[in-house]
Design a protein around this motif. Structure first.
Motif, PDB file in Angstrom:
ATOM      1  N   ASP A 146      12.753 -40.212  53.907  1.00 17.80           N
ATOM      2  CA  ASP A 146      12.216 -40.387  55.264  1.00 17.80           C
ATOM      3  C   ASP A 146      10.693 -40.334  55.244  1.00 17.80           C
ATOM      4  N   GLN A 173      10.001 -33.296  59.034  1.00 20.34           N
ATOM      5  CA  GLN A 173      10.817 -33.374  57.820  1.00 20.34           C
ATOM      6  C   GLN A 173      10.550 -32.184  56.899  1.00 20.34           C
ATOM      7  N   TRP A 189      11.287 -37.449  64.856  1.00 18.88           N
ATOM      8  CA  TRP A 189      10.800 -36.601  63.769  1.00 18.88           C
ATOM      9  C   TRP A 189       9.611 -37.251  63.070  1.00 18.88           C
ATOM     10  N   HIS A 221      15.296 -36.208  52.515  1.00 18.75           N
ATOM     11  CA  HIS A 221      14.202 -36.134  53.488  1.00 18.75           C
ATOM     12  C   HIS A 221      12.906 -36.688  52.895  1.00 18.75           C
ATOM     13  N   THR A 264       8.836 -40.803  61.366  1.00 14.24           N
ATOM     14  CA  THR A 264       9.758 -41.170  60.287  1.00 14.24           C
ATOM     15  C   THR A 264      10.963 -41.882  60.901  1.00 14.24           C
TER      16      THR A 264
END
Length: 270
Positions: free
Chosen positions: A148, A47, A42, A145, A37
């Motif tokens: 993302d 996430q 991450w 999130h 992401t």
């Protein structure tokens, strides 16, 4: 009665936001959970693991404020690594296990918040929060999130009226945004006028304010969760303090992070 209605409304939207993200990741396939992401280091799994971890922290704040204080106190000297460790631990789980953990955790938090008496307040990483504020913060983070995750999966999500909660918490966090960037807060209120996804106008602050911020609600929310650089968004400011706010705005508690670089919306850390 009005406060109770507000709590019910934001709780309903919190559940809908979580369900929407679960539908996105649940149908993505196991390999997609390992995709990177925009947040450096991450994956999609990180996430979701982070959301599960922060839901647990929120539940601790509501059910055991002393336990929350101990955990936050222990992590105070290394907040960033503490957050990273929480995400990393969950990201190693099989996707179906992690998904079940996140689902169960957010369901328990939702039920616990719905049971709270009027006027309840809970500690958090910033100022203490009411039930509605805690639910709003969880919705905001879930949406952020989720952006993302959507970037990693190459999906463009349709914005909804739930963005109103994100916009509102960002407006309310204006002075905090300046403080966390070690800047003095402006002495006057701003007018904020945002075009909602359905074309209506969301307004915050006095109509006659000399300084103002305008633009699409989606763009303002992306800016406030630091998922896009201000130069890539159609958010505009009138007045020097309002303009300065667009460079520091954040809707979440804690360090601001690196943000996204201009011109490359899907890259960079948040």
């Amino acid at each position: 009665m009005a406060d109770a209605q507000a709590v019910r409304a934001v709780l309903a939207d919190l559940r809908a936001e979580g369900d929407a993200l679960e539908q996105l990741v649940g149908g993505a396939g196991a390999a997609a959970w390992r995709r990177a992401t925009p947040a450096e280091g991450w994956t999609v799994a990180h996430q979701i693991a982070h959301l599960a971890w922060t839901d647990r922290l929120a539940l601790l704040a509501v059910r055991d404020p002393d336990g929350f204080a101990r955990e936050v106190g222990t992590a105070a000297a290394h907040v960033t690594t503490h957050v990273e460790d929480g995400a990393r631990a969950g990201a190693h789980m099989p996707p179906e296990t992690l998904l079940k953990r996140w689902r169960a955790g957010r369901s328990l938090l939702w039920t616990t918040l719905a049971e709270q008496p009027p006027g309840a307040r809970f500690p958090w990483l910033g100022p203490p929060m009411s039930t509605a504020s805690m639910a709003t913060a969880r919705l905001m983070e879930t949406w952020a999130h989720g952006e993302d995750v959507a970037d990693a999966l190459g999906v463009r999500r349709t914005p909804t009226a739930r963005l109103w909660h994100v916009a509102r918490i960002a407006v309310r966090a204006r002075d905090y945004s300046f403080a966390v960037h070690r800047q003095p807060a402006p002495g006057e209120e701003f007018r904020v006028e945002l075009r909602a996804p359905d074309g209506t106008l969301w307004t915050f602050g006095p109509a006659g304010a000399a300084q103002r911020v305008t633009g699409p609600a989606l763009d303002f929310c992306l800016l406030a969760v630091r998922r896009r650089h201000r130069d890539d968004l159609a958010v505009r400011a009138v007045g020097p303090d309002a303009d300065a706010w667009l460079s520091v705005a954040q809707a979440f508690a804690g360090p601001p992070g690196k943000g996204r670089p201009a011109g490359v919306p899907g890259k960079g850390a948040s």
